[in-house]
Design an enzyme around this catalytic site. Sequence first.
Site, PDB file in Angstrom:
ATOM      1  N   CYS A 111       0.818  -1.223   0.000  1.00  0.00           N
ATOM      2  CA  CYS A 111       0.000   0.000   0.000  1.00  0.00           C
ATOM      3  C   CYS A 111       0.847   1.267   0.000  1.00  0.00           C
ATOM      4  CB  CYS A 111      -0.943  -0.001   1.198  1.00  0.00           C
ATOM      5  SG  CYS A 111      -2.078  -1.370   1.160  1.00  0.00           S
ATOM      6  N   HIS A 169      -2.323   6.867   3.943  1.00  0.00           N
ATOM      7  CA  HIS A 169      -2.958   5.659   3.420  1.00  0.00           C
ATOM      8  C   HIS A 169      -4.187   5.369   4.285  1.00  0.00           C
ATOM      9  CE1 HIS A 169      -3.885   1.749   2.103  1.00  0.00           C
ATOM     10  NE2 HIS A 169      -3.339   1.119   3.126  1.00  0.00           N
ATOM     11  N   ASN A 224     -10.146   0.272   2.442  1.00  0.00           N
ATOM     12  CA  ASN A 224      -8.723   0.328   2.114  1.00  0.00           C
ATOM     13  C   ASN A 224      -8.553  -0.042   0.635  1.00  0.00           C
ATOM     14  OD1 ASN A 224      -6.018  -0.190   1.736  1.00  0.00           O
ATOM     15  ND2 ASN A 224      -5.749  -1.357   3.632  1.00  0.00           N
TER      16      ASN A 224
HETATM   17  N1  ACO Z   1     -16.527  -8.693  12.407  1.00  0.00           N
HETATM   18  C1  ACO Z   1     -16.754  -9.066  13.685  1.00  0.00           C
HETATM   19  N2  ACO Z   1     -15.774  -9.506  14.492  1.00  0.00           N
HETATM   20  C2  ACO Z   1     -14.528  -9.557  13.996  1.00  0.00           C
HETATM   21  C3  ACO Z   1     -14.231  -9.180  12.673  1.00  0.00           C
HETATM   22  C4  ACO Z   1     -15.298  -8.738  11.856  1.00  0.00           C
HETATM   23  N3  ACO Z   1     -15.124  -8.343  10.590  1.00  0.00           N
HETATM   24  N4  ACO Z   1     -12.905  -9.344  12.462  1.00  0.00           N
HETATM   25  C5  ACO Z   1     -12.385  -9.800  13.607  1.00  0.00           C
HETATM   26  N5  ACO Z   1     -13.356  -9.928  14.533  1.00  0.00           N
HETATM   27  C6  ACO Z   1     -13.260 -10.390  15.921  1.00  0.00           C
HETATM   28  C7  ACO Z   1     -12.068 -11.296  16.151  1.00  0.00           C
HETATM   29  O1  ACO Z   1     -12.350 -12.629  15.805  1.00  0.00           O
HETATM   30  C8  ACO Z   1     -11.852 -11.103  17.636  1.00  0.00           C
HETATM   31  O2  ACO Z   1     -12.770 -11.895  18.314  1.00  0.00           O
HETATM   32  P1  ACO Z   1     -12.358 -12.624  19.709  1.00  0.00           P
HETATM   33  O3  ACO Z   1     -12.035 -11.497  20.643  1.00  0.00           O
HETATM   34  O4  ACO Z   1     -13.577 -13.392  20.050  1.00  0.00           O
HETATM   35  O5  ACO Z   1     -11.156 -13.481  19.365  1.00  0.00           O
HETATM   36  C9  ACO Z   1     -12.227  -9.646  17.862  1.00  0.00           C
HETATM   37  O6  ACO Z   1     -13.056  -9.268  16.758  1.00  0.00           O
HETATM   38  C10 ACO Z   1     -11.051  -8.710  17.951  1.00  0.00           C
HETATM   39  O7  ACO Z   1     -10.189  -8.965  16.846  1.00  0.00           O
HETATM   40  P2  ACO Z   1      -8.908  -8.120  16.591  1.00  0.00           P
HETATM   41  O8  ACO Z   1      -8.184  -8.669  15.396  1.00  0.00           O
HETATM   42  O9  ACO Z   1      -8.117  -7.980  17.870  1.00  0.00           O
HETATM   43  O10 ACO Z   1      -9.556  -6.698  16.209  1.00  0.00           O
HETATM   44  P3  ACO Z   1      -8.860  -5.339  16.021  1.00  0.00           P
HETATM   45  O11 ACO Z   1      -9.529  -4.320  16.819  1.00  0.00           O
HETATM   46  O12 ACO Z   1      -7.356  -5.463  16.096  1.00  0.00           O
HETATM   47  O13 ACO Z   1      -9.205  -4.997  14.499  1.00  0.00           O
HETATM   48  C11 ACO Z   1      -8.264  -4.977  12.293  1.00  0.00           C
HETATM   49  C12 ACO Z   1      -8.778  -5.845  13.443  1.00  0.00           C
HETATM   50  C13 ACO Z   1      -9.378  -4.059  11.835  1.00  0.00           C
HETATM   51  C14 ACO Z   1      -7.855  -5.904  11.158  1.00  0.00           C
HETATM   52  C15 ACO Z   1      -7.053  -4.143  12.785  1.00  0.00           C
HETATM   53  O14 ACO Z   1      -6.127  -4.976  13.445  1.00  0.00           O
HETATM   54  C16 ACO Z   1      -6.367  -3.404  11.672  1.00  0.00           C
HETATM   55  O15 ACO Z   1      -6.911  -2.497  11.083  1.00  0.00           O
HETATM   56  N6  ACO Z   1      -5.097  -3.750  11.416  1.00  0.00           N
HETATM   57  C17 ACO Z   1      -4.329  -3.064  10.380  1.00  0.00           C
HETATM   58  C18 ACO Z   1      -4.713  -3.599   9.047  1.00  0.00           C
HETATM   59  C19 ACO Z   1      -4.111  -2.814   7.918  1.00  0.00           C
HETATM   60  O16 ACO Z   1      -3.857  -1.657   8.024  1.00  0.00           O
HETATM   61  N7  ACO Z   1      -3.927  -3.532   6.807  1.00  0.00           N
HETATM   62  C20 ACO Z   1      -3.588  -2.957   5.572  1.00  0.00           C
HETATM   63  C21 ACO Z   1      -2.157  -2.686   5.338  1.00  0.00           C
HETATM   64  S1  ACO Z   1      -1.973  -1.957   3.779  1.00  0.00           S
HETATM   65  C22 ACO Z   1      -1.525  -3.078   2.538  1.00  0.00           C
HETATM   66  O17 ACO Z   1      -0.363  -3.190   2.183  1.00  0.00           O
HETATM   67  C23 ACO Z   1      -2.590  -3.882   1.867  1.00  0.00           C
END
Ligand code: ACO
Length: 340
Positions: free
Chosen positions: A120, A260, A290
């Site tokens: 990204c 980003h 994203n």
């Molecule tokens: N809907 C409902 N629940 C969900 C979802 C969803 N879509 N996704 C995960 N959960 C649940 C998990 O299973 C977990 O449940 P549990 O507590 O029972 O185990 C809970 O929600 C918390 O999960 P986390 O992964 O800790 O949630 P977090 O608040 O960290 O959010 C996210 C996850 C949104 C992916 C976050 O970590 C994030 O944005 N990370 C960065 C991602 C990013 O920027 N990626 C792109 C990089 S750019 C590129 O090069 C493509």
Amino acid sequence: MKTILKKETFAGIIGIGSHLPSKTLTNFDLEKIVDTSDKWIKTRTGISERRIIDDNTGLSDLAVSASKKALFDAGLEITDIDLIILSTCSPEMVMPSTACLVQQKLGAKTIPAFDISAGCTGFIYAVAIGAQFIETGCYKKVLVIGADALSKHLDWTDRGTCVLFGDGAGAVVLGVVEQGYGILSNYLAATGAGANLLKIPAGGSGLPATKDSFVKKLHCVQMNGNEVFKFAVRALPQATNAALRKANLTVDDVDYFIPHQANIRILETAARKLGVGFDKIVNNIDKYGNTSTASIPVALDELWQSGVIKKGDVMLLVGFGAGLTWGANVIKWSKTTSSN
Ligand code: ACO
């Protein structure tokens, strides 16, 4: 010893355009296909909906449409362009490059065209590369495109990734601008030590597409979201400060931060760490999710089209992504009017 050359030619953005597919996929649509909720997605990411490419549209079509708008905004024809650089992590094919497909569709004759891959952060890298060709006098006008269709690489049963991404393309024309304007500095960084945190394992030469790779969904995005989040909130402020230092500026000199667009909480945390008011952070993640390497040029184009940017405004473009990669461009805006 590092030699720092004093710039005589300044490269800057002389045209900009973007294109998003018309099909919208809302959080409520996603609730019907995977175990998630509008509330979870909105509060954890800031995303309400995203645009998804249809089966008859290729990544190159998105890129061509954004490029035509950028050329129009610059008041140029494709025959004025000397080079095409396209950044993507979801190329239309493994070979040839999507840039060559775009070159043909735009009706450019034999100008060089190539893809770059920097997750990204790709658009930040591509702008830095394009600017070097202009500043060295090699080329006068370079078309730089950021385009991705990661919806084609999503596992629609994996709620941890499929709710995050959308498709889109943004393009800029780089050309020679007034002394002291345009791209003032670039900062680029990478650490392959984080390669496993965000990847599409199959489809390349390491793990060619097979029945087994298809069944195991290895051609889909795999991400350790928590680790990428931690990396992002470190990388954004670090790249911002590094690029500003190279331009002899501070965060107080910046009129608009265009980061980003991955997660609103990443942007809020980075803004707090930088001591920057959130009103200066350009953010459209709610509408598009994203869009990977397209997110920065799309956000910049929307800001430009809204009419708020003035000549002389300082823009800080900053990205992070797969690789891991991160980086920033500092740009002093040189355009006065939009043609779109
Ligand atoms: N809907 C409902 N629940 C969900 C979802 C969803 N879509 N996704 C995960 N959960 C649940 C998990 O299973 C977990 O449940 P549990 O507590 O029972 O185990 C809970 O929600 C918390 O999960 P986390 O992964 O800790 O949630 P977090 O608040 O960290 O959010 C996210 C996850 C949104 C992916 C976050 O970590 C994030 O944005 N990370 C960065 C991602 C990013 O920027 N990626 C792109 C990089 S750019 C590129 O090069 C493509």
